[in-house]
Design an enzyme around this catalytic site. Structure first.
Site: not given
Ligand code: AMP
Length: 129
Positions: A28-29, A92
């Site tokens: 996770d970024i 995810h």
């Molecule tokens: P949620 O949909 O609420 O479970 O959150 C989405 C998660 O994806 C968050 O923790 C973000 O930090 C993560 N996220 C979003 N874009 C990216 C990316 N390009 N690479 C890695 N993690 C990501």
């Protein structure tokens, strides 16, 4: 196409952890803790409980293997599991190394890790997968 599908296709960079035919794992970024990893299906499905039973079972089994690799790589009491899905419309599972309940609080400020730290932790988890 979702941002996560672009990651799977290599159109957007990520700190990759593992993949098989159907699933993909990457850091996770914006990690809650160091080693915070996401597991996704390669098939674009928004809501995790819209995934068919067999694929969902396989996804959990894949996530278990990733969690074991995280436990071997990061000092933690265990790996917490969460599904939120309000930000990215591509199912995810969050795998979060935790030592206390509050480590799982998504309202916590995110860890500021350098590119080097992210690269190193991803390599370590990969090597233990
Ligand atoms: P949620 O949909 O609420 O479970 O959150 C989405 C998660 O994806 C968050 O923790 C973000 O930090 C993560 N996220 C979003 N874009 C990216 C990316 N390009 N690479 C890695 N993690 C990501």
């Amino acid at each position: 196409m979702t941002v996560f599908s672009k990651i799977v296709n290599g159109e957007i960079p990520c700190y990759k952890i593992a993949e098989d035919e159907h699933f993909f794992a990457f850091l996770d970024i914006n990690p809650l803790t160091k080693g915070h990893t996401l597991v996704i299906p390669k098939l674009e499905v928004d809501y995790i409980f819209d995934i068919d039973d067999k694929s969902l079972s396989d996804m959990i089994i894949f996530a278990k293997k990733v969690a074991i690799a995280i436990e071997k790589s990061v000092s933690c009491s265990r790996v917490g599991v969460a599904v939120i899905g309000l930000e990215v419309p591509h199912a995810h599972i969050h795998l979060i190394p935790i030592n206390r309940e509050s480590d799982m609080n998504f309202k916590n400020s995110k860890q500021k890790l350098t590119e080097k730290e992210m690269t190193e932790i991803a390599a370590k988890i990969r090597s233990n997968f």
